[in-house]
Design an enzyme around this catalytic site. Structure first.
Site, PDB file in Angstrom:
ATOM      1  N   LYS A   1     -22.723 -13.576  28.493  1.00 57.22           N
ATOM      2  CA  LYS A   1     -22.298 -13.098  29.640  1.00 57.22           C
ATOM      3  C   LYS A   1     -22.566 -14.104  30.796  1.00 57.22           C
ATOM      4  O   LYS A   1     -21.623 -14.298  31.576  1.00 57.22           O
ATOM      5  CB  LYS A   1     -23.123 -11.654  29.937  1.00 57.22           C
ATOM      6  CG  LYS A   1     -22.789 -11.065  31.514  1.00 57.22           C
ATOM      7  CD  LYS A   1     -23.440  -9.916  31.643  1.00 57.22           C
ATOM      8  CE  LYS A   1     -25.087 -10.287  31.816  1.00 57.22           C
ATOM      9  NZ  LYS A   1     -25.538  -9.925  33.095  1.00 57.22           N
TER      10      LYS A   1
ATOM     11  N   CYS B   1     -27.388 -11.281  27.814  1.00 60.55           N
ATOM     12  CA  CYS B   1     -27.453 -12.267  28.923  1.00 60.55           C
ATOM     13  C   CYS B   1     -26.452 -13.661  28.700  1.00 60.55           C
ATOM     14  O   CYS B   1     -25.899 -13.874  29.395  1.00 60.55           O
ATOM     15  CB  CYS B   1     -28.972 -12.769  29.340  1.00 60.55           C
ATOM     16  SG  CYS B   1     -29.854 -11.392  30.181  1.00 60.55           S
TER      17      CYS B   1
ATOM     18  N   GLY C   1     -29.104 -22.156  14.349  1.00 65.37           N
ATOM     19  CA  GLY C   1     -29.003 -20.794  13.817  1.00 65.37           C
ATOM     20  C   GLY C   1     -27.507 -20.379  13.830  1.00 65.37           C
ATOM     21  O   GLY C   1     -26.620 -21.273  13.627  1.00 65.37           O
TER      22      GLY C   1
ATOM     23  N   VAL D   1     -33.657  -3.624  32.171  1.00 62.21           N
ATOM     24  CA  VAL D   1     -34.428  -4.331  33.367  1.00 62.21           C
ATOM     25  C   VAL D   1     -34.955  -3.304  34.272  1.00 62.21           C
ATOM     26  O   VAL D   1     -36.018  -3.358  34.777  1.00 62.21           O
ATOM     27  CB  VAL D   1     -33.178  -5.024  34.101  1.00 62.21           C
ATOM     28  CG1 VAL D   1     -33.845  -5.864  35.234  1.00 62.21           C
ATOM     29  CG2 VAL D   1     -32.931  -6.148  33.337  1.00 62.21           C
TER      30      VAL D   1
HETATM   31  C1  UDX Z   1     -32.412 -14.361  27.797  1.00 67.91           C
HETATM   32  C2  UDX Z   1     -33.569 -15.185  28.415  1.00 67.91           C
HETATM   33  O1  UDX Z   1     -34.492 -15.670  27.801  1.00 67.91           O
HETATM   34  C3  UDX Z   1     -34.092 -14.324  29.801  1.00 67.91           C
HETATM   35  O2  UDX Z   1     -34.723 -15.085  30.585  1.00 67.91           O
HETATM   36  C4  UDX Z   1     -32.822 -13.841  30.214  1.00 67.91           C
HETATM   37  O3  UDX Z   1     -33.251 -13.113  31.672  1.00 67.91           O
HETATM   38  C5  UDX Z   1     -32.044 -13.150  29.768  1.00 67.91           C
HETATM   39  O4  UDX Z   1     -31.550 -13.763  28.516  1.00 67.91           O
HETATM   40  P1  UDX Z   1     -32.618 -12.441  25.764  1.00 67.91           P
HETATM   41  O5  UDX Z   1     -31.261 -12.606  25.925  1.00 67.91           O
HETATM   42  O6  UDX Z   1     -33.626 -11.154  25.816  1.00 67.91           O
HETATM   43  O7  UDX Z   1     -33.181 -13.227  27.029  1.00 67.91           O
HETATM   44  O8  UDX Z   1     -33.172 -13.250  24.491  1.00 67.91           O
HETATM   45  P2  UDX Z   1     -33.690 -14.646  24.112  1.00 67.91           P
HETATM   46  O9  UDX Z   1     -34.836 -14.673  23.455  1.00 67.91           O
HETATM   47  O10 UDX Z   1     -33.570 -15.729  25.408  1.00 67.91           O
HETATM   48  O11 UDX Z   1     -32.678 -15.237  22.779  1.00 67.91           O
HETATM   49  C6  UDX Z   1     -31.052 -15.199  23.337  1.00 67.91           C
HETATM   50  C7  UDX Z   1     -30.465 -15.787  22.000  1.00 67.91           C
HETATM   51  O12 UDX Z   1     -30.410 -17.064  21.650  1.00 67.91           O
HETATM   52  C8  UDX Z   1     -30.866 -14.987  20.891  1.00 67.91           C
HETATM   53  O13 UDX Z   1     -29.698 -14.533  20.093  1.00 67.91           O
HETATM   54  C9  UDX Z   1     -31.580 -15.946  20.120  1.00 67.91           C
HETATM   55  O14 UDX Z   1     -31.483 -15.547  18.556  1.00 67.91           O
HETATM   56  C10 UDX Z   1     -30.821 -17.240  20.369  1.00 67.91           C
HETATM   57  N1  UDX Z   1     -31.593 -18.223  20.227  1.00 67.91           N
HETATM   58  C11 UDX Z   1     -32.793 -18.344  20.980  1.00 67.91           C
HETATM   59  C12 UDX Z   1     -31.290 -19.191  19.217  1.00 67.91           C
HETATM   60  O15 UDX Z   1     -30.175 -19.256  18.596  1.00 67.91           O
HETATM   61  N2  UDX Z   1     -32.158 -20.404  19.146  1.00 67.91           N
HETATM   62  C13 UDX Z   1     -33.340 -20.737  19.949  1.00 67.91           C
HETATM   63  O16 UDX Z   1     -33.951 -21.710  19.694  1.00 67.91           O
HETATM   64  C14 UDX Z   1     -33.313 -19.497  20.924  1.00 67.91           C
END
Ligand code: UDX
Length: 441
Positions: free
Chosen positions: A260, A257, A250, A12
């Site tokens: 947590k 994020c 999945g 960040v």
């Molecule tokens: C997330 C939020 O998108 C972001 O706005 C916030 O500030 C931080 O947390 P990030 O942790 O980088 O970002 O990943 P993200 O792409 O949102 O995916 C999070 C998790 O969810 C991953 O493990 C992903 O595989 C999973 N996921 C996401 C799914 O299992 N299915 C989905 O449809 C979307």
């Protein structure tokens, strides 16, 4: 153009610093890790984040790195807090890094610098910081909550093209100044009080996590009734009130994020006297979802002792090397506990703390001699997994597709046994359809 001090050179802090420099501001990023600062000063980018290196490179004369608090504070009109706030054993957020930053601010800061909270913090933190500054007589320092919504892998794009900029301020004028920093970015702006801004971040991440756990449960029902979750999700997402995002079934969500923030919001509600039952379920569904992969393997292979399993992808999602709360960790250790031998491959995540796992350089090395290959992270290169080369290298051509990345029919036609998440197990000569009673729970 403003001078900005940023505390925390993690994902960040670095993305925020690099992007503000790109908007023309002068940025000094401060961290406590000497090795990290030394690498940044040498022009290296210590994290894998697409586009970040280029933005850093073209703004080198506007972004500096330091271990020294005074250097970051000197002349700064804005003091961004972008340090980690990991969960503690109790599920509360660990704010010790935030407090170090606040308590290290020098006593005699001139002018009216504004502390801007980017780190995700529990609701009430702003009030607490305000009191702590006031108690030290630092009433000239302003405070604004400006949560980040950056997703790893697209963080630079997310910063420059956000869905919204949320600004929660005690003093309107401080909020105006923080908004002014974003000139050049076209986005919806939400101005609010500090507590609401803090809660927007937690609520947004908890809601996205809820969607994922919801679609994962739909996938589990699909397996019992012979429906296909990819079609169900598409049909659900076409409703404009619901939308298509975050409905990919999945092996569960991970990352720095979602786990947590689900835990922090659940804890925050509980500590305030409200048991947030829905989030409790979201959390439990996610834990079970990671383990279902192991059950799927057992269904095909029987006891896993002595069997070799290739985990393909380790990062919590593609386009990042981040292993924080990655489902691969739980799956790997569950497999080891069952007595399996675990091979693993990832194009960028090479964790050195996964003990007992054989990290391989190529997909082919990982699948050689394996009784099953599990797609854990949907890296684009795994789209080509169902090749003759891979089939011949494996001891048994079984693919468990934890991300529904492959086309089931094409994969079966290429001679593999295929099992996805929430997809029907269509008949193939070697693989009769499962009766509900046979499906692992
Ligand atoms: C997330 C939020 O998108 C972001 O706005 C916030 O500030 C931080 O947390 P990030 O942790 O980088 O970002 O990943 P993200 O792409 O949102 O995916 C999070 C998790 O969810 C991953 O493990 C992903 O595989 C999973 N996921 C996401 C799914 O299992 N299915 C989905 O449809 C979307």
């Amino acid at each position: 153009m403003a001078r900005i001090g940023i505390f925390g050179a993690g994902y960040v802090g670095l993305v925020t610093g690099a992007c503000f420099a790109d908007l023309g501001h002068e940025v000094v990023v401060r961290d406590i890790l000497p090795e990290r600062i030394a690498r940044l000063q040498a022009g290296e980018v210590p994290i894998y984040e697409p586009g970040l290196e280029q933005v850093m490179e073209r703004n080198r004369d506007r972004i500096a790195f330091t271990l020294d608090v005074a250097e970051a504070v000197d002349g700064a009109e804005f003091l961004y807090v972008a340090v980690g706030t990991p969960p503690t054993e109790s599920g509360d957020a660990d704010l010790s890094a935030v407090w170090s930053v606040i308590d290290e601010l020098p006593q005699d800061v001139p002018g009216r610098p504004v502390v801007v909270m980017k780190s995700t913090v529990p609701v009430g933190t702003g009030d607490h910081v305000r009191r702590r500054l006031d108690d030290r007589g630092l009433t000239n320092i302003g405070y604004v909550s400006n949560p980040e919504f950056l997703a790893e892998g697209s963080a630079v794009r997310d910063f420059m093209n956000p869905d919204r900029i949320v600004i929660g301020a005690f003093e309107e004028a401080d909020g105006d100044r923080v908004l002014g920093l974003h000139s050049g970015i076209d986005a919806e702006v939400l101005r609010t009080d500090v507590a609401s801004a803090e809660l927007v971040k937690l609520a947004a991440n908890a809601f996205l996590s809820t969607r994922i756990s919801f679609i994962n449960e739909i996938a589990n029902v699909c397996e019992l009734v012979g429906a296909d979750v990819t079609d169900v999700a598409r049909g659900v997402g076409l409703d404009h009130r619901l939308g298509p995002h975050f409905l990919r079934a999945g092996i569960g969500f991970g990352g720095s994020c979602f786990p947590k923030d689900v835990s922090a919001l659940k804890q925050l509600a509980g500590n305030s006297g409200y048991p947030f039952m829905l989030l409790q379920a979201v959390w439990e569904v996610n834990e079970l979802q990671k383990k279902r992969v192991v059950q799927k393997l057992q269904k095909h292979l029987g006891p896993l002792r002595g069997k070799t399993v290739a985990l393909l992808g380790l990062a919590f999602k593609p386009n990042t090397d981040d292993m924080r709360e990655a489902p691969s960790r739980v799956i790997a250790y569950r497999l080891l506990a069952e007595g399996a031998e675990v091979h693993a491959w990832d194009p960028v995540a090479h964790p050195d703390d996964l003990k007992g796992i054989d990290l391989c350089d190529t997909v082919l090395d990982a699948v050689r001699g394996a009784d099953a290959a599990v797609i854990v992270t949907e890296w684009p290169e795994l789209r080509e997994l169902a090749s003759a080369e891979v089939r011949e290298a494996m001891a048994r051509p079984l693919i468990v597709d934890g991300r529904n990345l492959l086309d089931p029919a094409a994969t079966r036609a290429a001679g593999f046994q295929y099992e996805g998440i929430g997809r029907p197990r269509h008949a193939s000569p070697a693989e009769p359809p499962a009766r509900p009673s046979e499906v692992a729970r």
